[in-house]
Design a protein around this motif. Structure first.
Motif, mmCIF file in Angstrom:
data_model
loop_
_atom_site.group_PDB
_atom_site.id
_atom_site.type_symbol
_atom_site.label_atom_id
_atom_site.label_comp_id
_atom_site.label_asym_id
_atom_site.label_seq_id
_atom_site.Cartn_x
_atom_site.Cartn_y
_atom_site.Cartn_z
ATOM 1 N N LYS A 1 117.429 46.076 23.771
ATOM 2 C CA LYS A 1 117.455 45.965 25.233
ATOM 3 C C LYS A 1 116.036 46.028 25.813
ATOM 4 C CE LYS A 1 120.063 46.116 28.997
ATOM 5 N NZ LYS A 1 120.947 45.039 29.374
ATOM 6 N N LYS A 2 115.152 46.794 25.171
ATOM 7 C CA LYS A 2 113.755 46.877 25.601
ATOM 8 C C LYS A 2 112.942 45.664 25.161
ATOM 9 C CE LYS A 2 113.272 51.885 25.195
ATOM 10 N NZ LYS A 2 112.481 52.912 24.501
ATOM 11 N N GLY A 3 113.525 44.813 24.327
ATOM 12 C CA GLY A 3 112.809 43.640 23.845
ATOM 13 C C GLY A 3 112.177 43.843 22.484
ATOM 14 N N GLY A 4 112.626 44.847 21.753
ATOM 15 C CA GLY A 4 112.051 45.132 20.445
ATOM 16 C C GLY A 4 112.920 44.638 19.305
ATOM 17 N N THR A 5 112.410 44.858 18.100
ATOM 18 C CA THR A 5 113.153 44.534 16.888
ATOM 19 C C THR A 5 113.158 45.758 15.981
ATOM 20 O OG1 THR A 5 111.160 43.694 15.821
ATOM 21 C CG2 THR A 5 112.552 42.095 16.946
ATOM 22 N N CYS A 6 114.189 45.880 15.162
ATOM 23 C CA CYS A 6 114.296 46.990 14.228
ATOM 24 C C CYS A 6 113.818 46.545 12.850
ATOM 25 C CB CYS A 6 115.742 47.474 14.155
ATOM 26 S SG CYS A 6 116.317 48.193 15.690
ATOM 27 N N ASN A 7 112.860 47.276 12.287
ATOM 28 C CA ASN A 7 112.286 46.935 10.988
ATOM 29 C C ASN A 7 112.309 48.155 10.079
ATOM 30 O OD1 ASN A 7 111.599 44.350 11.893
ATOM 31 N ND2 ASN A 7 109.622 45.061 12.647
ATOM 32 N N PHE A 8 112.743 47.947 8.836
ATOM 33 C CA PHE A 8 112.691 49.028 7.858
ATOM 34 C C PHE A 8 111.285 49.187 7.297
ATOM 35 C CE2 PHE A 8 117.259 48.212 7.827
ATOM 36 C CZ PHE A 8 117.733 49.514 7.915
ATOM 37 N N SER A 9 110.493 48.115 7.299
ATOM 38 C CA SER A 9 109.106 48.204 6.847
ATOM 39 C C SER A 9 108.219 48.491 8.053
ATOM 40 C CB SER A 9 108.697 46.892 6.169
ATOM 41 O OG SER A 9 108.835 45.823 7.079
ATOM 42 N N SER A 10 106.924 48.429 7.854
ATOM 43 C CA SER A 10 106.012 48.699 8.965
ATOM 44 C C SER A 10 106.088 47.574 9.997
ATOM 45 C CB SER A 10 104.579 48.840 8.442
ATOM 46 O OG SER A 10 104.203 47.644 7.805
ATOM 47 N N CYS A 11 105.655 47.874 11.200
ATOM 48 C CA CYS A 11 105.711 46.884 12.280
ATOM 49 C C CYS A 11 104.714 45.754 12.028
ATOM 50 C CB CYS A 11 105.381 47.548 13.614
ATOM 51 S SG CYS A 11 106.651 48.687 14.179
ATOM 52 N N PRO A 12 105.059 44.540 12.435
ATOM 53 C CA PRO A 12 104.124 43.414 12.287
ATOM 54 C C PRO A 12 102.843 43.632 13.106
ATOM 55 C CG PRO A 12 106.329 42.619 12.770
ATOM 56 C CD PRO A 12 106.340 44.097 12.959
ATOM 57 N N LEU A 13 101.867 42.797 12.829
ATOM 58 C CA LEU A 13 100.586 42.872 13.510
ATOM 59 C C LEU A 13 100.767 42.685 15.014
ATOM 60 C CD1 LEU A 13 97.646 43.238 12.672
ATOM 61 C CD2 LEU A 13 97.422 40.772 12.614
#
Length: 69
Positions: free
Chosen positions: A39-51
């Protein structure tokens, strides 16, 4: 008399199973952390966040990171 004991046993087992699910009712009406992240415009990642993205919270019961630009 046996019917009464059988009824009490059944009710006892029923209420013992309901007691374990009480904590499920405390979250009733609350949104999941995955829903809030998207809803905030994010994505869920099990690894580290992209650049060029930062960690804004967690997803899937604090098992993943919510990454937002």
């Amino acid at each position: 008399m046996r019917v009464l004991y059988l009824l009490l046993l059944t009710l006892g087992l029923l209420f013992s199973q309901l007691a374990t699910g009480v904590n499920l009712l405390t979250g009733f009406g609350q949104r999941s952390d995955h829903y809030i992240c998207v809803k905030k415009g994010g994505t869920c990642n099990f690894s580290s966040c992209p650049l060029f993205q930062r960690i804004e919270g967690t997803c899937y019961g604090r098992k993943a990171k919510c990454c937002i630009r």
